[in-house]
Design a protein around this motif. Sequence first.
Motif, PDB file in Angstrom:
ATOM      1  N   VAL A  12      -6.190   5.805 -17.859  1.00 50.71           N
ATOM      2  CA  VAL A  12      -7.057   4.644 -17.726  1.00 50.71           C
ATOM      3  C   VAL A  12      -8.458   5.017 -18.193  1.00 50.71           C
ATOM      4  O   VAL A  12      -8.871   6.180 -18.061  1.00 50.71           O
ATOM      5  CB  VAL A  12      -7.056   4.141 -16.262  1.00 50.71           C
ATOM      6  CG1 VAL A  12      -7.618   5.181 -15.313  1.00 50.71           C
ATOM      7  CG2 VAL A  12      -7.779   2.818 -16.118  1.00 50.71           C
ATOM      8  N   GLN A  13      -9.175   4.050 -18.724  1.00 53.14           N
ATOM      9  CA  GLN A  13     -10.546   4.292 -19.168  1.00 53.14           C
ATOM     10  C   GLN A  13     -11.492   4.325 -17.979  1.00 53.14           C
ATOM     11  O   GLN A  13     -11.207   3.713 -16.935  1.00 53.14           O
ATOM     12  CB  GLN A  13     -10.972   3.202 -20.141  1.00 53.14           C
ATOM     13  CG  GLN A  13     -10.233   3.228 -21.466  1.00 53.14           C
ATOM     14  CD  GLN A  13     -10.800   2.250 -22.462  1.00 53.14           C
ATOM     15  OE1 GLN A  13     -11.493   1.308 -22.096  1.00 53.14           O
ATOM     16  NE2 GLN A  13     -10.498   2.471 -23.729  1.00 53.14           N
ATOM     17  N   PRO A  14     -12.603   5.012 -18.110  1.00 53.99           N
ATOM     18  CA  PRO A  14     -13.619   4.984 -17.049  1.00 53.99           C
ATOM     19  C   PRO A  14     -13.986   3.548 -16.690  1.00 53.99           C
ATOM     20  O   PRO A  14     -14.149   2.701 -17.566  1.00 53.99           O
ATOM     21  CB  PRO A  14     -14.796   5.734 -17.669  1.00 53.99           C
ATOM     22  CG  PRO A  14     -14.167   6.653 -18.654  1.00 53.99           C
ATOM     23  CD  PRO A  14     -13.002   5.905 -19.223  1.00 53.99           C
ATOM     24  N   GLY A  15     -14.092   3.305 -15.384  1.00 56.23           N
ATOM     25  CA  GLY A  15     -14.366   1.961 -14.906  1.00 56.23           C
ATOM     26  C   GLY A  15     -13.127   1.148 -14.623  1.00 56.23           C
ATOM     27  O   GLY A  15     -13.220   0.062 -14.028  1.00 56.23           O
ATOM     28  N   GLY A  16     -11.980   1.650 -15.021  1.00 56.77           N
ATOM     29  CA  GLY A  16     -10.734   0.929 -14.815  1.00 56.77           C
ATOM     30  C   GLY A  16     -10.167   1.098 -13.423  1.00 56.77           C
ATOM     31  O   GLY A  16     -10.771   1.736 -12.555  1.00 56.77           O
ATOM     32  N   SER A  17      -8.985   0.514 -13.233  1.00 58.59           N
ATOM     33  CA  SER A  17      -8.333   0.522 -11.925  1.00 58.59           C
ATOM     34  C   SER A  17      -6.870   0.924 -12.055  1.00 58.59           C
ATOM     35  O   SER A  17      -6.239   0.714 -13.090  1.00 58.59           O
ATOM     36  CB  SER A  17      -8.402  -0.874 -11.287  1.00 58.59           C
ATOM     37  OG  SER A  17      -9.723  -1.281 -11.060  1.00 58.59           O
ATOM     38  N   LEU A  18      -6.358   1.489 -10.987  1.00 55.79           N
ATOM     39  CA  LEU A  18      -4.938   1.797 -10.856  1.00 55.79           C
ATOM     40  C   LEU A  18      -4.550   1.598  -9.398  1.00 55.79           C
ATOM     41  O   LEU A  18      -5.388   1.759  -8.499  1.00 55.79           O
ATOM     42  CB  LEU A  18      -4.633   3.242 -11.245  1.00 55.79           C
ATOM     43  CG  LEU A  18      -4.549   3.617 -12.718  1.00 55.79           C
ATOM     44  CD1 LEU A  18      -4.384   5.132 -12.853  1.00 55.79           C
ATOM     45  CD2 LEU A  18      -3.418   2.889 -13.417  1.00 55.79           C
ATOM     46  N   ARG A  19      -3.274   1.294  -9.177  1.00 52.96           N
ATOM     47  CA  ARG A  19      -2.765   1.259  -7.812  1.00 52.96           C
ATOM     48  C   ARG A  19      -1.583   2.217  -7.722  1.00 52.96           C
ATOM     49  O   ARG A  19      -0.591   2.055  -8.431  1.00 52.96           O
ATOM     50  CB  ARG A  19      -2.328  -0.133  -7.376  1.00 52.96           C
ATOM     51  CG  ARG A  19      -1.981  -0.173  -5.888  1.00 52.96           C
ATOM     52  CD  ARG A  19      -1.665  -1.566  -5.384  1.00 52.96           C
ATOM     53  NE  ARG A  19      -0.277  -1.936  -5.634  1.00 52.96           N
ATOM     54  CZ  ARG A  19       0.406  -2.795  -4.881  1.00 52.96           C
ATOM     55  NH1 ARG A  19      -0.173  -3.357  -3.819  1.00 52.96           N
ATOM     56  NH2 ARG A  19       1.647  -3.112  -5.186  1.00 52.96           N
ATOM     57  N   LEU A  20      -1.726   3.190  -6.856  1.00 51.37           N
ATOM     58  CA  LEU A  20      -0.663   4.161  -6.625  1.00 51.37           C
ATOM     59  C   LEU A  20       0.199   3.703  -5.447  1.00 51.37           C
ATOM     60  O   LEU A  20      -0.287   3.062  -4.513  1.00 51.37           O
ATOM     61  CB  LEU A  20      -1.239   5.539  -6.323  1.00 51.37           C
ATOM     62  CG  LEU A  20      -2.239   6.105  -7.322  1.00 51.37           C
ATOM     63  CD1 LEU A  20      -2.659   7.512  -6.901  1.00 51.37           C
ATOM     64  CD2 LEU A  20      -1.685   6.095  -8.723  1.00 51.37           C
ATOM     65  N   SER A  21       1.470   4.065  -5.529  1.00 53.17           N
ATOM     66  CA  SER A  21       2.402   3.758  -4.442  1.00 53.17           C
ATOM     67  C   SER A  21       3.076   5.044  -3.973  1.00 53.17           C
ATOM     68  O   SER A  21       3.319   5.949  -4.771  1.00 53.17           O
ATOM     69  CB  SER A  21       3.477   2.777  -4.906  1.00 53.17           C
ATOM     70  OG  SER A  21       2.921   1.549  -5.307  1.00 53.17           O
ATOM     71  N   CYS A  22       3.392   5.073  -2.702  1.00 51.84           N
ATOM     72  CA  CYS A  22       4.112   6.203  -2.127  1.00 51.84           C
ATOM     73  C   CYS A  22       5.220   5.632  -1.254  1.00 51.84           C
ATOM     74  O   CYS A  22       4.937   5.026  -0.212  1.00 51.84           O
ATOM     75  CB  CYS A  22       3.179   7.076  -1.312  1.00 51.84           C
ATOM     76  SG  CYS A  22       4.014   8.302  -0.278  1.00 51.84           S
ATOM     77  N   ALA A  23       6.452   5.809  -1.699  1.00 53.45           N
ATOM     78  CA  ALA A  23       7.605   5.327  -0.947  1.00 53.45           C
ATOM     79  C   ALA A  23       8.132   6.448  -0.064  1.00 53.45           C
ATOM     80  O   ALA A  23       8.367   7.569  -0.541  1.00 53.45           O
ATOM     81  CB  ALA A  23       8.688   4.854  -1.895  1.00 53.45           C
ATOM     82  N   ALA A  24       8.300   6.140   1.209  1.00 53.50           N
ATOM     83  CA  ALA A  24       8.742   7.145   2.179  1.00 53.50           C
ATOM     84  C   ALA A  24      10.113   6.777   2.728  1.00 53.50           C
ATOM     85  O   ALA A  24      10.409   5.596   2.958  1.00 53.50           O
ATOM     86  CB  ALA A  24       7.742   7.243   3.324  1.00 53.50           C
ATOM     87  N   SER A  25      10.917   7.773   2.935  1.00 47.32           N
ATOM     88  CA  SER A  25      12.205   7.559   3.579  1.00 47.32           C
ATOM     89  C   SER A  25      12.054   7.753   5.076  1.00 47.32           C
ATOM     90  O   SER A  25      11.060   8.312   5.545  1.00 47.32           O
ATOM     91  CB  SER A  25      13.239   8.546   3.037  1.00 47.32           C
ATOM     92  OG  SER A  25      12.866   9.865   3.393  1.00 47.32           O
ATOM     93  N   GLY A  26      13.032   7.273   5.840  1.00 50.82           N
ATOM     94  CA  GLY A  26      13.024   7.534   7.269  1.00 50.82           C
ATOM     95  C   GLY A  26      12.461   6.396   8.091  1.00 50.82           C
ATOM     96  O   GLY A  26      11.651   5.603   7.611  1.00 50.82           O
ATOM     97  N   SER A  27      12.874   6.347   9.336  1.00 51.06           N
ATOM     98  CA  SER A  27      12.509   5.246  10.218  1.00 51.06           C
ATOM     99  C   SER A  27      11.219   5.491  10.981  1.00 51.06           C
ATOM    100  O   SER A  27      10.749   4.619  11.693  1.00 51.06           O
ATOM    101  CB  SER A  27      13.644   4.988  11.209  1.00 51.06           C
ATOM    102  OG  SER A  27      13.893   6.164  11.968  1.00 51.06           O
ATOM    103  N   ILE A  28      10.640   6.688  10.831  1.00 50.94           N
ATOM    104  CA  ILE A  28       9.440   6.993  11.604  1.00 50.94           C
ATOM    105  C   ILE A  28       8.162   6.593  10.892  1.00 50.94           C
ATOM    106  O   ILE A  28       7.074   6.735  11.442  1.00 50.94           O
ATOM    107  CB  ILE A  28       9.356   8.500  11.935  1.00 50.94           C
ATOM    108  CG1 ILE A  28       9.148   9.331  10.659  1.00 50.94           C
ATOM    109  CG2 ILE A  28      10.596   8.952  12.694  1.00 50.94           C
ATOM    110  CD1 ILE A  28       8.786  10.765  10.910  1.00 50.94           C
TER     111      ILE A  28
END
Length: 117
Positions: A12-28
């Motif tokens: 991404v260029q300076p000044g831009g945006s990103l959205r990261l995701s983190c998928a977790a397993s487990g019921s806790i």
Amino acid sequence: QVQLVESGGGLVQPGGSLRLSCAASGSIFRFVAMGWYRQAPGKERELVAQITSGRNTNYADSVKGRFAISRDNAKNTVYLQMNSLKPEDTAVYYCNTLARGVPTGPWGQGTQVTVSS
């Protein structure tokens, strides 16, 4: 044990945006605090954002006002919205479960974020 899979990185260029995701397993998932870390080349891994099970958040000074962490317990996913990105945000980003501010789960592969023109 919780397994974590990060995604959403990119160039991404300076000044831009990103959205990261983190998928977790487990019921806790809904009961644990989560954190986003990053590691730049030649530097130690650092905690940049954390969110408790009660959705209280805390940020490193370097990202405060630009990054926002959130969680969707129904999807077992934690997000990191990154705005006004700077070249110094370039790093591999990881998520992890937290206990008293200490990472407790296995590290995933991470997702590369590169901020460059």
